[in-house]
Design a protein around this motif. Structure first.
Motif, short mmCIF file in Angstrom:
data_model
loop_
_atom_site.label_atom_id
_atom_site.label_comp_id
_atom_site.label_asym_id
_atom_site.label_seq_id
_atom_site.Cartn_x
_atom_site.Cartn_y
_atom_site.Cartn_z
N VAL A 744 0.85 -1.19 0.00
CA VAL A 744 0.00 0.00 0.00
C VAL A 744 0.89 1.24 0.00
O VAL A 744 1.52 1.57 1.02
CB VAL A 744 -0.94 0.00 1.22
CG1 VAL A 744 -1.81 1.25 1.22
CG2 VAL A 744 -1.80 -1.25 1.23
N ASN A 745 0.97 1.91 -1.15
CA ASN A 745 1.69 3.17 -1.29
C ASN A 745 0.67 4.31 -1.26
O ASN A 745 -0.21 4.37 -2.13
CB ASN A 745 2.48 3.20 -2.60
CG ASN A 745 3.52 2.10 -2.66
OD1 ASN A 745 4.12 1.73 -1.66
ND2 ASN A 745 3.74 1.55 -3.85
N LEU A 746 0.78 5.17 -0.28
CA LEU A 746 -0.20 6.22 -0.07
C LEU A 746 0.37 7.57 -0.46
O LEU A 746 1.47 7.94 -0.02
CB LEU A 746 -0.65 6.26 1.40
CG LEU A 746 -1.35 5.00 1.93
CD1 LEU A 746 -1.77 5.21 3.37
CD2 LEU A 746 -2.55 4.65 1.06
N LYS A 747 -0.39 8.27 -1.27
CA LYS A 747 -0.05 9.65 -1.61
C LYS A 747 -0.63 10.57 -0.55
O LYS A 747 -1.83 10.54 -0.26
CB LYS A 747 -0.61 10.01 -2.99
CG LYS A 747 -0.32 11.44 -3.41
CD LYS A 747 -0.90 11.73 -4.78
CE LYS A 747 -0.60 13.17 -5.20
NZ LYS A 747 -1.16 13.49 -6.53
N CYS A 818 -2.79 22.30 10.01
CA CYS A 818 -2.67 21.41 8.86
C CYS A 818 -3.67 20.26 8.97
O CYS A 818 -4.08 19.88 10.07
CB CYS A 818 -1.26 20.85 8.73
SG CYS A 818 0.02 22.11 8.58
N MET A 819 -3.98 19.69 7.81
CA MET A 819 -4.84 18.51 7.72
C MET A 819 -4.22 17.56 6.70
O MET A 819 -3.93 17.96 5.56
CB MET A 819 -6.27 18.88 7.29
CG MET A 819 -7.17 17.67 7.07
SD MET A 819 -8.80 18.12 6.44
CE MET A 819 -9.47 18.95 7.86
N SER A 820 -4.01 16.30 7.10
CA SER A 820 -3.38 15.30 6.22
C SER A 820 -4.45 14.42 5.59
O SER A 820 -5.33 13.91 6.29
CB SER A 820 -2.40 14.44 7.02
OG SER A 820 -1.37 15.23 7.58
N LEU A 821 -4.35 14.25 4.28
CA LEU A 821 -5.26 13.39 3.53
C LEU A 821 -4.43 12.40 2.71
O LEU A 821 -3.31 12.72 2.28
CB LEU A 821 -6.15 14.21 2.61
CG LEU A 821 -7.05 15.26 3.29
CD1 LEU A 821 -7.79 16.07 2.24
CD2 LEU A 821 -8.04 14.60 4.25
N TYR A 822 -5.00 11.22 2.48
CA TYR A 822 -4.26 10.15 1.82
C TYR A 822 -5.14 9.49 0.76
O TYR A 822 -6.37 9.42 0.88
CB TYR A 822 -3.82 9.08 2.83
CG TYR A 822 -3.00 9.60 3.98
CD1 TYR A 822 -1.62 9.63 3.92
CD2 TYR A 822 -3.62 10.06 5.15
CE1 TYR A 822 -0.86 10.11 4.99
CE2 TYR A 822 -2.88 10.54 6.21
CZ TYR A 822 -1.50 10.56 6.13
OH TYR A 822 -0.77 11.04 7.17
N LYS A 823 -4.46 8.98 -0.27
CA LYS A 823 -5.10 8.08 -1.23
C LYS A 823 -4.02 7.14 -1.76
O LYS A 823 -2.82 7.46 -1.76
CB LYS A 823 -5.75 8.84 -2.38
CG LYS A 823 -4.81 9.33 -3.46
CD LYS A 823 -5.55 9.78 -4.69
CE LYS A 823 -4.58 10.20 -5.80
NZ LYS A 823 -5.28 10.58 -7.04
N ARG A 824 -4.44 5.98 -2.21
CA ARG A 824 -3.49 4.97 -2.66
C ARG A 824 -3.02 5.29 -4.08
O ARG A 824 -3.82 5.69 -4.93
CB ARG A 824 -4.13 3.58 -2.63
CG ARG A 824 -3.13 2.44 -2.86
CD ARG A 824 -3.76 1.09 -2.62
NE ARG A 824 -2.83 0.01 -2.92
CZ ARG A 824 -3.12 -1.27 -2.83
NH1 ARG A 824 -4.34 -1.65 -2.44
NH2 ARG A 824 -2.23 -2.19 -3.13
#
Length: 847
Positions: A744-747, A818-824
């Motif tokens: 799982v590589n998350l951007k 700040c707010m961190s968001l992720y997608k694969r």
């Protein structure tokens, strides 16, 4: 009252008796209760306990078996009747001539007690072979072009010994450094250092020069103790003897797979084409090296791809006559007609050429058109050639503006006509040109509707003296002749005229300036990524919940769960995956050691369904490919199937170019060379890994690509293709890390905002969002600050993106929310076997 002493906390506590792992005599006596045990020579598992003498004898037998196996493996290479020892000659500087070393060694072999010294031309380039009775060895010398990095690595892959040639009067250059680096990275066999030009140097300076060359080579090869000269016959004879007695250490990946370096190459074209494909049968004749050759497995040839073996036949060994100890009468007497069949692939067990799966497009209950419907749609929407009838002398440009009239008008044409009728008429202020009369007719008496195009009826009316609707009467020659003009030819002529007016030198300069500006922009983005990692600006003109709808928040990047099977792309239905890759690897290696033809035999391998162009190129090598050696590698089971391969690489210090994520890179492994799109991610522990936007030089990273299966931690060299040229530049070195499609590589993206009003632990934050719906959408995502605080969104304030937030500590005015968001992130499916032929590689500079 009687006194009793009570022990306190300071009472001494003695340790208990430690009798070890064995039980005491008293405990054994209590357990036996007088019974006597039988004197048995079996252990707890029921196996017989061997005596000390038997164990010593068994260890001696095992050592003898290993010694025999090592000696047998050594005799397979370099013997008088076996495979010759492959010697790769690689120069490290411009003044070092490897051909001079090869000619000197061949000359010495002819002068000494040698039965023959002949030259054998291989498939890709000249490989000179000599046989020596004195040394009881055979040598094959490969002259390598050091400027061709792929040629250097292909030669190192097959070579048994590598000779690096240096010169006294020339310093090592960049090409030599890259050649040494790539040779070491791909898996270097035993090597020898040679220096040329010592005889031409003054006697007083020879020691100093030799010491300087030795210092340079020892920097790259610390284990190499000495450097051998090769200027005289005596030096060449000593070098030849050193090559014969050199200890040959095996490379791990090479000992697990069989490979053949062909001495002869033949191609037989198939008269009957299979399915319209122009192919044939390729015949490679040579010695089996490495491990056992399995006919059921696929073979890989660089530049051609993967193929199936049709059969393996024992060939007549041309070097058996030099063996004085054995009488191999079968190999000598055998001809082409008396072929001895060694292996034929089993139809049920052989590997197929299917490298990827066909996705089931109906899996999600969607309706897709069939092939017949697609062909019918293409025929329906195919644009027919437009043939217009225009007056003779009408130019192509004028013909393109003439509209054909149709008798039957559809609804669309009627609607356009109604719209044109509603518009006001205007007079044309331009002159009408009559090509036949070669004179201008003024338009004082001609009036046409503003949007009405010039049609063929108007031209005919003008020619006949009839103005028609919307055109007044004009006198024109009634004998006007017409001709047919095709629309496509007209467009082609327009393109040719446009190309003639182009300045190609100026175009090239503008292109180079554009590429330079792109690289400067990428360098600036890389610096920003190092200073402000993952931070992006929230778009003002687009809602954030639409722009970032594929992203999600994580409470903890380390501990939060992410399902690796969730929302997979369509490309994942085309790859092969393994339930337990380590167990599969172990089973495949055991199978490869049991089945197949033993190494050391001289065979002819028939390879079926080889493209005719590639087969003829191997059989008759051209000048362009004469310096690239060829080798056939026998793949293990499943190594032709596509999957996700992860490489651990680190950027090389010589490359300072900016490399962005998902760039097309060239990977060179011991098995194959391919081009694929890459996804960079951090090399850390855990079940989730953060994607890297650039290949930074400060740390190693993991590169994930769609590629065939690679068993083992194979060495890997990565190159970058320079845009607009065929130049390959060394980028990184590494190895195969794993074959795992579930990685799982998350951007990661970081949305930032500024505190507007602060009340101890509460603050009003702005500039993170710009409307209330975005705030409600991301309300459940946790906030954090660069000062180390944690918080969350409580409510929205107003309609312009202001929000009230609460934190676990006192907020400071200079802090940033700040707010961190992720997608694969997934790699792109653009795998190409070999180096992709492309003149320009586009680079997207957008984040």
């Amino acid at each position: 009252m009687e006194h009793s002493h009570r022990s306190g906390a300071l009472k001494q506590a003695n340790k208990g008796h430690k009798f070890g792992k064995h039980s005491s005599k008293r405990s054994r006596a209590e357990e036996s209760k007088g019974r006597l045990a039988l004197n048995s020579k079996h252990d707890k598992n029921g196996k017989h306990e061997a005596s000390k003498l038997d164990r010593r004898n068994r260890a001696k037998q095992i050592r003898a078996q290993k010694r025999v196996a090592v000696l047998s493996a050594k005799r397979l290479i370099g013997g008088m009747s076996g495979a010759s020892q492959l010697i790769a000659l690689i120069p490290v500087c411009d003044g070092a001539q490897s051909s001079h070393v090869k000619d000197r060694l061949l000359g010495v072999a002819k002068e000494e007690d040698v039965d023959s010294a002949d030259a054998v031309v291989s498939a890709f380039g000249a490989m000179s072979t000599c046989s020596s009775r004195t040394l009881k060895n055979r040598f094959t010398f490969i002259d390598v072009d050091r400027t061709n990095t792929l040629s250097v690595m292909e030669a190192v892959k097959m070579a048994d010994t590598v000779v690096f040639v240096a010169a006294c009067d020339s310093a090592p250059d960049e090409a030599g450094e890259i050649a040494i680096t790539c040779a070491k990275a791909i898996g270097l066999p035993p090597m020898v250092s040679v220096v040329l030009g010592l005889e031409r140097m003054p006697v007083k300076r020879r020691g100093e020069v030799k010491k300087a060359v030795h210092k340079y080579l020892q920097f790259h090869f610390p284990a190499d103790e000495r450097i051998l000269p090769c200027d005289t016959t005596t030096d060449a004879l000593a070098l030849l003897r050193a090559l014969a007695t050199k200890k040959r250490d095996t490379v791990d990946w090479r000992s697990k797979r069989a490979y053949v370096v062909p001495d002869k190459v033949g191609f037989v074209h198939n008269e009957e084409m299979n399915g319209g494909a122009d192919n044939g049968t390729l015949k490679l004749t040579g010695y089996i090296r490495g491990s056992k050759l399995d006919a059921n497995r696929l073979v890989h040839i660089p530049g051609g791809g993967d193929f199936q073996i049709q059969k393996v036949v024992r060939a007549a060994n041309p070097h058996t006559e030099f063996d004085l100890k054995k009488d191999n009468r079968t190999d000598v007497e055998m001809g082409d007609d008396d072929e001895d069949m060694l292996a034929v692939p089993d139809a049920l067990k052989k590997d197929t050429l299917v490298s990827e799966l066909e996705p089931d497009m109906m899996d999600q209950e969607q309706t897709f058109p069939t092939e017949e419907e697609e062909l019918e749609a293409e025929r329906t929407f195919e644009m027919p050639k437009v043939v217009k009838r225009v007056p003779k002398g009408t130019s192509a440009y004028q013909a393109a503006w003439i509209v054909e009239e149709e008798n039957d008008s559809d609804e669309t044409d009627a609607e356009l006509t109604d719209m044109d009728d509603d518009m006001d008429d205007v007079e044309m202020n331009e002159d009408f040109y009559n090509p036949q009369a070669n004179k201008k007719v003024h338009n004082n008496n001609i009036s046409v509707a503003k949007s009405a195009p010039l049609t063929l009826s108007m031209l005919e009316g003008l020619a006949n003296g009839d103005a028609g609707a919307g055109v007044s009467r004009v006198k024109v020659d009634s004998a006007e002749e017409f001709e047919d003009v095709e629309g496509e030819e007209t467009q082609q002529q327009m393109f040719e005229k446009y190309d003639k007016g182009m300045d190609y030198e100026k175009e090239q300069e503008m292109y180079e300036d554009m590429v330079r500006e792109r690289h400067l922009a990428l360098a600036e983005q890389e610096n920003d990524d190092l200073e402000f990692p993952d931070e992006i600006d929230t778009p003002v003109d687009q809602p954030a919940h639409i722009r970032f709808q594929k992203f999600r928040g994580l409470q903890s990047f380390k501990d939060s769960k992410w399902d690796p099977k969730e929302s997979l792309p369509l490309d994942y239905s085309r790859i092969f995956q393994f339930d337990d890759f380590k167990r599969t690897h172990k089973r495949v290696r055991v199978e490869a050691q049991k089945n197949g033809i033993a190494p050391g035999q001289y065979v002819t391998v028939y390879i079926s369904n080889v493209p005719a162009e590639f087969g003829r190129q191997l059989a008759n090598p051209s000048e362009q490919h004469s310096k690239v050696p060829v080798v056939m590698t026998n793949l293990l089971r499943h190594e032709g199937k596509m999957t996700v391969v992860n490489f651990t690489i680190k950027r090389h210090s010589t490359n300072e170019r900016v490399v962005k994520n998902k760039a097309d890179l060239v990977y060179v492994t011991p098995l194959r060379t391919f081009t694929a799109s890459t996804v960079f991610s951090q090399h850390t522990r855990g079940d989730k890994f953060k994607m890297e936007r650039f290949l930074h030089a400060s740390r190693p990273i993991v590169a994930s690509v769609y590629a065939p299966v690679h068993f083992g931690h194979l060495p890997t060299v990565v190159f970058e293709r320079i845009a607009g040229s065929n130049t390959l530049k060394l980028l990184a070195l590494g190895s195969v890390s794993s074959v795992n499609a579930d990685r799982v590589n998350l951007k990661k993206i970081v949305l930032s905002g500024a505190p507007y009003k602060i009340n101890i632990r509460h603050a009003t934050v702005r500039y993170m969002f710009f409307n209330t719906r975005d705030i409600a959408w991301f309300k459940s995502v946790e906030l954090w600050t660069k000062g180390g605080l944690r918080g969350h969104i409580k409510e929205t304030l107003g309609t312009h993106g202001h929000m009230k937030c609460s934190f676990n500590g006192a907020m400071r005015a200079e802090d940033t929310v700040c707010m961190s968001l992720y997608k694969r992130a997934y790699p792109k499916w653009n795998y190409c076997d070999g180096v992709r032929d492309a003149d320009v590689i586009d680079e997207d500079i957008s984040m």
